[in-house]
Structures are given as C-alpha cells and as structure tokens.
Design a protein around this motif. Structure first.
Motif, mmCIF file in Angstrom:
data_model
loop_
_atom_site.group_PDB
_atom_site.id
_atom_site.type_symbol
_atom_site.label_atom_id
_atom_site.label_comp_id
_atom_site.label_asym_id
_atom_site.label_seq_id
_atom_site.Cartn_x
_atom_site.Cartn_y
_atom_site.Cartn_z
ATOM 1 N N ALA B 88 0.847 -1.201 0.000
ATOM 2 C CA ALA B 88 0.000 0.000 0.000
ATOM 3 C C ALA B 88 0.881 1.250 0.000
ATOM 4 C CB ALA B 88 -0.936 -0.010 1.203
ATOM 5 N N ASP B 89 1.967 1.215 0.761
ATOM 6 C CA ASP B 89 2.892 2.353 0.781
ATOM 7 C C ASP B 89 3.660 2.470 -0.531
ATOM 8 O OD1 ASP B 89 2.392 3.413 3.339
ATOM 9 O OD2 ASP B 89 3.603 1.840 4.268
ATOM 10 N N ALA B 90 4.082 1.329 -1.069
ATOM 11 C CA ALA B 90 4.842 1.348 -2.326
ATOM 12 C C ALA B 90 4.033 2.039 -3.418
ATOM 13 C CB ALA B 90 5.200 -0.076 -2.753
ATOM 14 N N PHE B 91 2.727 1.802 -3.425
ATOM 15 C CA PHE B 91 1.882 2.387 -4.473
ATOM 16 C C PHE B 91 1.382 3.774 -4.103
ATOM 17 C CE2 PHE B 91 2.164 -1.906 -5.940
ATOM 18 C CZ PHE B 91 2.307 -1.710 -7.303
ATOM 19 N N ALA B 92 1.364 4.088 -2.815
ATOM 20 C CA ALA B 92 1.099 5.484 -2.439
ATOM 21 C C ALA B 92 2.229 6.360 -2.977
ATOM 22 C CB ALA B 92 0.981 5.615 -0.918
ATOM 23 N N MET B 93 3.452 5.844 -2.930
ATOM 24 C CA MET B 93 4.588 6.589 -3.477
ATOM 25 C C MET B 93 4.421 6.803 -4.980
ATOM 26 S SD MET B 93 7.722 4.725 -1.503
ATOM 27 C CE MET B 93 7.616 4.501 0.285
ATOM 28 N N ILE B 94 3.921 5.773 -5.661
ATOM 29 C CA ILE B 94 3.746 5.864 -7.114
ATOM 30 C C ILE B 94 2.585 6.791 -7.450
ATOM 31 C CG2 ILE B 94 3.053 4.553 -9.166
ATOM 32 C CD1 ILE B 94 4.576 2.132 -7.896
ATOM 33 N N ARG B 95 1.426 6.482 -6.908
ATOM 34 C CA ARG B 95 0.217 7.251 -7.231
ATOM 35 C C ARG B 95 0.325 8.682 -6.743
ATOM 36 N NH1 ARG B 95 -2.651 4.802 -4.073
ATOM 37 N NH2 ARG B 95 -2.824 2.723 -4.933
ATOM 38 N N GLY B 96 1.042 8.846 -5.633
ATOM 39 C CA GLY B 96 1.186 10.165 -5.023
ATOM 40 C C GLY B 96 2.238 11.034 -5.690
ATOM 41 N N ARG B 97 2.743 10.592 -6.831
ATOM 42 C CA ARG B 97 3.665 11.397 -7.644
ATOM 43 C C ARG B 97 5.026 11.592 -6.999
ATOM 44 N NH1 ARG B 97 2.258 12.690 -12.831
ATOM 45 N NH2 ARG B 97 0.107 12.115 -13.085
#
Lengths: 243, 220
Positions: B88-97
């Motif tokens: 969830a954090d790995a993709f928050a980094m991605i989605r969160g720019r």
C-alpha cells in the motif's frame, strides 16, 4: 490477566487447528508478492488439506513457479488450492507466469472455465484492501482510467483528470506471513516479504499469522511493531524456526 | 553503416535521462539494465513495487535473500539508507507522484503518448501488475522497446490497437533505432541510431514524426 487470556486465545499449536473453521464459500486474502518470501505456505497447505471449497482468493498472484525463489527451491503457493479445485473466484494483479507456455494449476482451471478471474492493478488492489480494513467503502484513483480495467466502473474528473471509483475489499479470513509475533499478536516482517501483509491483516474478520518465531509480550519494541495485535486473531509458529 | 542499438546501449541511453537525486522505478528487462549505467556523479535511488526504496544491484542465487526482491522477483542487494514498506505504501509513493521516472517496456506507444504494455490482444488473460499505477503516477514515463515487432510491424503507432495501460502518459521512447519525445504537438524524432536518416526512421514508424531541428546521432 487479560494479557494471558488474550495470548491463550491467539497462539495455536497447529496450522490444521488454525484453519479448521474456514467454511465453503469463504473469501480469503492470502499474502505473497509471488515468491517464497512473504508466502504463508504452511497455512495454504493446511487449507488444502482441510478442503474448504468454492473459495474466493484475493492475492497478488495465483501461483508463479520459481518467482523470487532460489534455483530449484520448492515452495507452496495458492497454486495448490487450484490444483485441488477449491477456488471459485480469483482477484489478482499478476495471475499467470509471463510466458504463456508455462502451465500452472490456475491457468488450467481458468482455461477450463472453473475459475472466475478479476484482474486489478497492483496498487489499486493494495489500496482496495487497505480501504477495506480502514472502513472506507470506495475511493477514486487515476489508475486504469480510460483502459479496459475501468470498464463498467463509475468515473469522475478531479482537477481535470479522469478518476475511477474502486470499491474496498474485505475477507472472511486472511493468511499472513510475518517474521516475529508476540503473544499479543503484534507482528514484524522481513524486507520485501512485508508486501500485502499489513493491509490484508486489517481487512479480514479473522486474520491468521504464520511466523518464524513467537515471543512473549514485551519482547518486540512497540516502536518496531508493523501490524498491531488488534488485527491478528490467530498465530502459528512455523516448524524448525525460532525457539 | 546502419547500426541499431543493442540492449545495453539502449539501457545506457535511458540512464542518461536520470537526474541527480531522482527516485526511479525500473520495469523488468532492458529497464532493469539501466541501473548498470547511472551517469558519473549522479545519485539515483531505486524504488520497487515489491516494497523497497534505495536498493542496489541484482544479486545471483548464492548471495540473494528471498526477503529482498525487486518487482521482477530478482534478488537485490541492500544499500545503506534503504527502507522497506508495504505494498500500500509502495503504491502510495507511485500514485502520489513521488517517483520521478518510471522506465517501462511496451508493445505499442501512440503518437499522443498512450501506452499499451500489459496484455496481448486475443490472449484473454493478462498480468497488469503495477504497470497501470506507474503509468498514472510516475512524474515521467520513459518507454524502452524494439522499434518494430518481430514481424516488422511498427510499435510507434497512430492509435494503440493493443489494450491500453494508460492514456497520454509516455514522455520519451528509446528504441533500438531512435530516441523520440512525445510532445503536446505529437512525436518528435530527437536522435537516431548510427547510420539511420530521419526518413529511415519514419519508414518504420506508423506514428507521424516531426524531426527536431537539432536531430543527431544518439549520444552516450
């Protein structure tokens, strides 16, 4: 003491007992990025032996032979549940091996029409699980907007950009693979084997953790706890590891 | 003499795009090779969907740890300052720019920057993995791929005919024959492999190319 009663309830002495009450039709979250690290292999094997059917399995993959493993290393994945015809529906981001010529039990079951597949972008899958555990019914994400995976989903523009409404996922049971647990159910992980574990642990009615080692409450630094014990109902120690 | 770029040269050319301080996510294959060619003096941090930031090179079986893999399932080396986190954090980094650059493989890129890289038509089943999240979330998308298919069909097309990964998301394409930028006005040919003219490249490209004023042979 509350602590002792709670500990007595959480620590199970066998994987078979920990999965004994899983009924036919249960929705399962089963961790694992794909490789042996982070894969709750003993719990998966126990569920195969227990035999519950018509399961929905939510996980990153549906069993990738050799992925993330040492050459020749054998490890049990959810593939055994497809082999044993226990699964009715799969939600995954990376269901099959890259090469179409590599046959897996999932691919075979899917080709035979025995399993329904929902493919979800990996980040959307993680966030749907996280949302499920956090009481968020649905959320808008730019991921997949304008693609086939957004078909039939509500969309809305925010800041001039198209977003897709994605619904939360919850489960009846989650299988978690952690490194250490204390008797309260607090968990720590190792490296990239953390992956979907922390989110899945929050999103199931009954979360069962397979761990290398169970230690007395107080032995895990509270600052180091990744999954607080409130999310963990059952803990089983893997054989041949830890104390 | 016409000389297409090989995998390592393509990876080297991609790596030249990395700026000092960038956080970079590399896809499987040629993109991963780019980690071998970080330009001297630039500090680049690698991110993987498997939940790790600041890892080092790919390790062989003997040195590898099953608890430290990249998104392709390869073992990677720990580095000082590395951190690990959940999916969830790995993709928050991605989605969160928070990711500066993602380098991805592709089947097709359209002239407006649409990306098709997750599923072959007619196969009925595809692995999307983190591709759509990266396409939507990384601040800059570099595609590295062969210029044409094995049958000689163009991969740089007017409209993608393969299932889409993301719309208008590709910024730069590095192929074995050319370096092409996707601009608001369409695709612009910036560099060519040694010996290729702009006309040679256009002949193997379905998308309409404009030719940069300072078009030149690829520089490494």
């Amino acid at each position: 003491m509350a602590t002792d009663r709670s500990a007595a309830r959480k620590v199970f002495d066998s994987f078979a007992r920990a999965v004994a009450d899983i009924p036919d039709g249960a929705v399962m979250m089963i961790d694992g990025f794909g490789g042996p690290g982070g894969m709750p292999s003993f719990l998966i094997a126990a569920l195969r032996d227990q035999g519950a059917r018509n399961l929905t399995v939510i996980g990153n993959t549906a069993g990738l032979p050799g992925f993330g493993a040492k050459a020749g290393q054998e490890f049990i994945t959810t593939a055994v549940l497809y082999e044993n015809r226990q699964v009715r529906k799969t939600i995954a981001s990376f269901p099959v091996p890259r090469s179409p010529s590599v046959m897996t039990p999932f691919r075979k079951a899917w080709q035979a029409g025995e399993v329904e597949l929902e493919v979800a972008p990996q980040g959307t899958l993680a966030e749907r699980i996280r949302a499920g555990g956090a009481g968020i019914a649905a959320f808008y994400t730019p991921t997949s907007a304008g693609t086939d995976l957004a078909q039939g989903k509500e969309t809305r523009e925010f800041g001039g950009r198209l977003h897709v409404l994605e619904h939360a996922l919850t489960a009846d049971y989650a299988f978690i693979r952690a490194h250490r647990a204390d008797t309260m159910g607090n968990l720590t992980y190792r490296g990239t084997s953390r992956n979907f574990n922390p989110a899945m642990a929050t999103a199931a009615r009954v979360t069962i953790a397979e761990v290398d080692e169970i230690v007395p409450a107080g032995e895990i630094d509270p600052e180091a706890v990744v999954t607080p014990g409130i999310y963990v109902r059952r803990i089983v120690q893997r054989p041949g590891a830890g104390q | 003499m016409k000389q297409p770029m090989d995998r390592d040269v393509m990876a080297m050319r991609v790596a030249r795009e990395f700026q000092d301080g960038d956080v970079v996510n590399l896809g499987i294959g040629i993109p991963t090779l780019a980690s071998n060619y970080i330009p001297e003096g630039r500090r680049v941090t690698f991110h993987s969907e498997s939940g790790v930031l600041g890892y080092g090179g790919v390790l062989d079986d003997g040195e590898g740890d099953i608890d430290l893999i990249n998104a392709g399932g390869q073992f990677v080396a720990p580095l000082p300052g590395m951190s690990v986190f959940s999916s969830a954090d790995a993709f928050a980094m991605i989605r969160g720019r928070h990711i500066a650059v993602a380098v991805l493989g592709a089947f097709q890129v359209s002239e407006r920057g649409d990306l098709a890289n997750w599923m072959l038509p007619g196969r009925g089943i595809g692995n999307v993995g983190g591709a759509m999240d990266l396409a939507a979330g990384a601040r800059r998308i570099i595609v590295v791929m062969e210029h044409v298919t094995k049958d000689g069909q163009p991969r740089l097309v007017r409209r993608c005919t393969y299932p889409l990964t993301g719309l208008r998301c590709v910024d730069l394409v590095v192929t074995d024959l050319a370096v092409i930028a996707v601009t608001p006005q369409g695709m612009e040919l910036r560099e060519t492999a040694p010996g290729y003219s702009a006309a040679d490249i256009q002949a193997m490209t379905e998308a309409r190319l404009t030719v940069a004023k300072d078009v030149r042979e690829v520089e490494l």
